[in-house]
Motif scaffolding. Structure first.
Motif, mmCIF file in Angstrom:
data_model
loop_
_atom_site.group_PDB
_atom_site.id
_atom_site.type_symbol
_atom_site.label_atom_id
_atom_site.label_comp_id
_atom_site.label_asym_id
_atom_site.label_seq_id
_atom_site.Cartn_x
_atom_site.Cartn_y
_atom_site.Cartn_z
ATOM 1 N N HIS A 1 -6.823 42.363 -38.080
ATOM 2 C CA HIS A 1 -5.646 41.846 -37.383
ATOM 3 C C HIS A 1 -5.595 42.391 -35.961
ATOM 4 O O HIS A 1 -5.880 43.573 -35.720
ATOM 5 C CB HIS A 1 -4.351 42.234 -38.101
ATOM 6 C CG HIS A 1 -3.129 41.711 -37.411
ATOM 7 N ND1 HIS A 1 -2.429 42.460 -36.486
ATOM 8 C CD2 HIS A 1 -2.515 40.495 -37.459
ATOM 9 C CE1 HIS A 1 -1.423 41.740 -36.016
ATOM 10 N NE2 HIS A 1 -1.451 40.553 -36.590
ATOM 11 N N PHE A 2 -5.234 41.514 -35.008
ATOM 12 C CA PHE A 2 -5.165 41.891 -33.602
ATOM 13 C C PHE A 2 -3.774 41.542 -33.062
ATOM 14 O O PHE A 2 -3.322 40.403 -33.197
ATOM 15 C CB PHE A 2 -6.236 41.159 -32.794
ATOM 16 C CG PHE A 2 -7.634 41.627 -33.099
ATOM 17 C CD1 PHE A 2 -8.304 42.488 -32.242
ATOM 18 C CD2 PHE A 2 -8.281 41.215 -34.260
ATOM 19 C CE1 PHE A 2 -9.582 42.928 -32.527
ATOM 20 C CE2 PHE A 2 -9.560 41.649 -34.553
ATOM 21 C CZ PHE A 2 -10.222 42.507 -33.679
ATOM 22 N N LEU A 3 -3.126 42.529 -32.459
ATOM 23 C CA LEU A 3 -1.797 42.346 -31.890
ATOM 24 C C LEU A 3 -1.863 42.625 -30.394
ATOM 25 O O LEU A 3 -2.185 43.747 -29.976
ATOM 26 C CB LEU A 3 -0.797 43.297 -32.559
ATOM 27 C CG LEU A 3 0.635 43.242 -32.040
ATOM 28 C CD1 LEU A 3 1.271 41.888 -32.359
ATOM 29 C CD2 LEU A 3 1.471 44.378 -32.637
ATOM 30 N N THR A 4 -1.581 41.603 -29.592
ATOM 31 C CA THR A 4 -1.567 41.749 -28.138
ATOM 32 C C THR A 4 -0.124 41.835 -27.666
ATOM 33 O O THR A 4 0.719 41.017 -28.044
ATOM 34 C CB THR A 4 -2.258 40.552 -27.457
ATOM 35 O OG1 THR A 4 -3.572 40.394 -28.010
ATOM 36 C CG2 THR A 4 -2.373 40.768 -25.963
ATOM 37 N N VAL A 5 0.169 42.839 -26.838
ATOM 38 C CA VAL A 5 1.526 43.066 -26.329
ATOM 39 C C VAL A 5 1.463 43.191 -24.812
ATOM 40 O O VAL A 5 0.717 44.015 -24.284
ATOM 41 C CB VAL A 5 2.161 44.334 -26.933
ATOM 42 C CG1 VAL A 5 3.585 44.519 -26.419
ATOM 43 C CG2 VAL A 5 2.153 44.275 -28.456
ATOM 44 N N SER A 6 2.253 42.365 -24.120
ATOM 45 C CA SER A 6 2.340 42.431 -22.659
ATOM 46 C C SER A 6 3.733 42.895 -22.246
ATOM 47 O O SER A 6 4.741 42.419 -22.788
ATOM 48 C CB SER A 6 2.071 41.059 -22.032
ATOM 49 O OG SER A 6 0.770 40.604 -22.328
ATOM 50 N N ASN A 7 3.784 43.811 -21.295
ATOM 51 C CA ASN A 7 5.051 44.272 -20.741
ATOM 52 C C ASN A 7 5.446 43.345 -19.598
ATOM 53 O O ASN A 7 4.807 43.323 -18.545
ATOM 54 C CB ASN A 7 4.916 45.714 -20.240
ATOM 55 C CG ASN A 7 6.194 46.237 -19.608
ATOM 56 O OD1 ASN A 7 7.234 45.571 -19.637
ATOM 57 N ND2 ASN A 7 6.125 47.423 -19.032
ATOM 58 N N LEU A 8 6.504 42.569 -19.790
ATOM 59 C CA LEU A 8 6.960 41.628 -18.771
ATOM 60 C C LEU A 8 7.929 42.256 -17.778
ATOM 61 O O LEU A 8 8.330 41.595 -16.808
ATOM 62 C CB LEU A 8 7.619 40.421 -19.442
ATOM 63 C CG LEU A 8 6.745 39.635 -20.426
ATOM 64 C CD1 LEU A 8 7.493 38.413 -20.928
ATOM 65 C CD2 LEU A 8 5.424 39.236 -19.797
ATOM 66 N N GLU A 9 8.296 43.515 -18.029
ATOM 67 C CA GLU A 9 9.156 44.228 -17.085
ATOM 68 C C GLU A 9 8.274 44.760 -15.951
ATOM 69 O O GLU A 9 7.489 45.679 -16.147
ATOM 70 C CB GLU A 9 9.879 45.386 -17.787
ATOM 71 C CG GLU A 9 10.700 44.982 -18.994
ATOM 72 C CD GLU A 9 11.916 44.145 -18.616
ATOM 73 O OE1 GLU A 9 12.288 44.109 -17.421
ATOM 74 O OE2 GLU A 9 12.506 43.513 -19.519
ATOM 75 N N LEU A 10 8.385 44.188 -14.756
ATOM 76 C CA LEU A 10 7.492 44.526 -13.655
ATOM 77 C C LEU A 10 7.960 45.732 -12.846
ATOM 78 O O LEU A 10 7.280 46.146 -11.899
ATOM 79 C CB LEU A 10 7.330 43.313 -12.733
ATOM 80 C CG LEU A 10 6.755 42.055 -13.393
ATOM 81 C CD1 LEU A 10 6.594 40.947 -12.368
ATOM 82 C CD2 LEU A 10 5.429 42.365 -14.080
ATOM 83 N N GLN B 1 4.281 48.905 -16.462
ATOM 84 C CA GLN B 1 4.835 47.640 -15.994
ATOM 85 C C GLN B 1 3.721 46.626 -15.731
ATOM 86 O O GLN B 1 2.712 46.924 -15.111
ATOM 87 C CB GLN B 1 5.680 47.847 -14.731
ATOM 88 C CG GLN B 1 5.020 48.637 -13.626
ATOM 89 C CD GLN B 1 5.339 50.107 -13.704
ATOM 90 O OE1 GLN B 1 5.384 50.673 -14.784
ATOM 91 N NE2 GLN B 1 5.573 50.722 -12.536
ATOM 92 N N GLY B 2 3.931 45.409 -16.256
ATOM 93 C CA GLY B 2 2.964 44.340 -16.069
ATOM 94 C C GLY B 2 1.668 44.507 -16.826
ATOM 95 O O GLY B 2 0.725 43.735 -16.630
ATOM 96 N N GLU B 3 1.581 45.478 -17.727
ATOM 97 C CA GLU B 3 0.329 45.770 -18.425
ATOM 98 C C GLU B 3 0.276 45.076 -19.794
ATOM 99 O O GLU B 3 1.309 44.843 -20.430
ATOM 100 C CB GLU B 3 0.176 47.275 -18.612
ATOM 101 C CG GLU B 3 -1.178 47.682 -19.172
ATOM 102 C CD GLU B 3 -1.318 49.187 -19.236
ATOM 103 O OE1 GLU B 3 -2.245 49.722 -18.632
ATOM 104 O OE2 GLU B 3 -0.483 49.822 -19.908
ATOM 105 N N THR B 4 -0.933 44.754 -20.227
ATOM 106 C CA THR B 4 -1.180 44.162 -21.545
ATOM 107 C C THR B 4 -2.062 45.092 -22.364
ATOM 108 O O THR B 4 -3.070 45.604 -21.869
ATOM 109 C CB THR B 4 -1.859 42.794 -21.408
ATOM 110 O OG1 THR B 4 -0.984 41.895 -20.724
ATOM 111 C CG2 THR B 4 -2.190 42.205 -22.776
ATOM 112 N N ALA B 5 -1.688 45.298 -23.619
ATOM 113 C CA ALA B 5 -2.432 46.188 -24.507
ATOM 114 C C ALA B 5 -2.792 45.459 -25.792
ATOM 115 O O ALA B 5 -2.211 44.426 -26.127
ATOM 116 C CB ALA B 5 -1.613 47.434 -24.822
#
Length: 245
Positions: free
Chosen positions: A40-49, A132-136
């Motif tokens: 399983h793969f979970l991608t999370v992006s922080n939209l708070e810049l 901020q603005g990062e994807t993990a």
């Protein structure tokens, strides 16, 4: 705490092998009954810049009358000081593919019911700081090869009929701290973008004992395939708002 989706880890034959088992790896039945390894793969992006997001992810897995769990249990998370039947990886915030198993907390709860006692396990990651603005990316795998941390686990690459199945659901929540920092935004909601998906690989029956497969005088090579599909999200959309405290 927000619900993301369900998930399933697998190590299985895609078809039953014939009985008695064929001794020829190239027999028709054996050739189609390849092994699938699904993660399983979970991608999370922080939209708070303008600020980081501090969060954790919890994996809930239902178990079936497994007390106590052991390294051979197929429907429960197992993590002791020396072994585990899963692998959890985190890629982001400058810590590529860092191992979160050491920082993960594993608990179990018992639900008494008839006709059997049921229980479930919760695997909670350590608190993660996403800039901020990062994807993990969080990746949860079945552990397919025993080593120093999994001495009793069956090696799926050498097992004739491997079996592993682990199903559950995932929750995510904002945290008051992460990586030694206190979250000054804990009272504010945080916008994130979430993708939940399964990815898997079909392993050739002759791997890893054979690296190149030859039938007669023809080199046909080994046959590997991949699968990938997204999962329905509980919110019905990828945009999540994590509640503040």
């Amino acid at each position: 705490m927000k619900i993301i989706s369900n998930f399933e880890l697998l190590i299985k034959r895609i078809l039953p092998l014939s009985f008695p088992l064929p001794t020829d790896a190239n027999s028709p039945n054996n050739s189609v009954a390849r092994r699938v390894v699904q993660a399983h793969f979970l991608t999370v992006s922080n939209l708070e810049l303008d600020r980081p997001v501090y969060f954790s992810v919890s994996y809930f897995v239902s178990n079936y009358n497994l007390t106590p769990p052991s390294d051979t249990d197929l429907r429960t998370f197992v993590q002791t000081s020396s072994s585990r039947n899963f692998d959890l990886r985190y890629d982001g915030n400058g810590n590529d593919n860092s191992d979160l198993n050491i920082g993960a907390t594993l608990t179990s709860s018992i639900i008494t019911s008839l006709p059997f006692d049921r229980n479930y396990s919760v695997l909670k990651t350590k608190n993660i700081l996403l800039a901020q603005g990062e994807t993990a990316l969080l990746s949860l795998f079945p552990n397919i090869v025993p080593g120093s941390q999994t001495p009793n686990l069956v090696n799926v690459l050498t097992q004739l009929s491997p079996g592993f199945e682990l199903r559950g659901f995932i929750k995510i929540q904002q945290e008051s701290n992460a990586e030694g920092e206190t979250n000054p935004y804990i009272t504010k909601p945080a916008q994130i973008l979430v993708t939940s998906e399964h990815r898997g690989t079909f392993l050739d029956n002759d791997f890893p004992s054979v690296r190149e497969l030859t039938i007669g005088a023809v080199n046909v090579g080994l046959d590997f395939d991949q699968l990938a599909y997204t999962l329905p999200l509980a919110e019905g959309k990828s945009l999540y708002i994590l509640d503040g405290a």
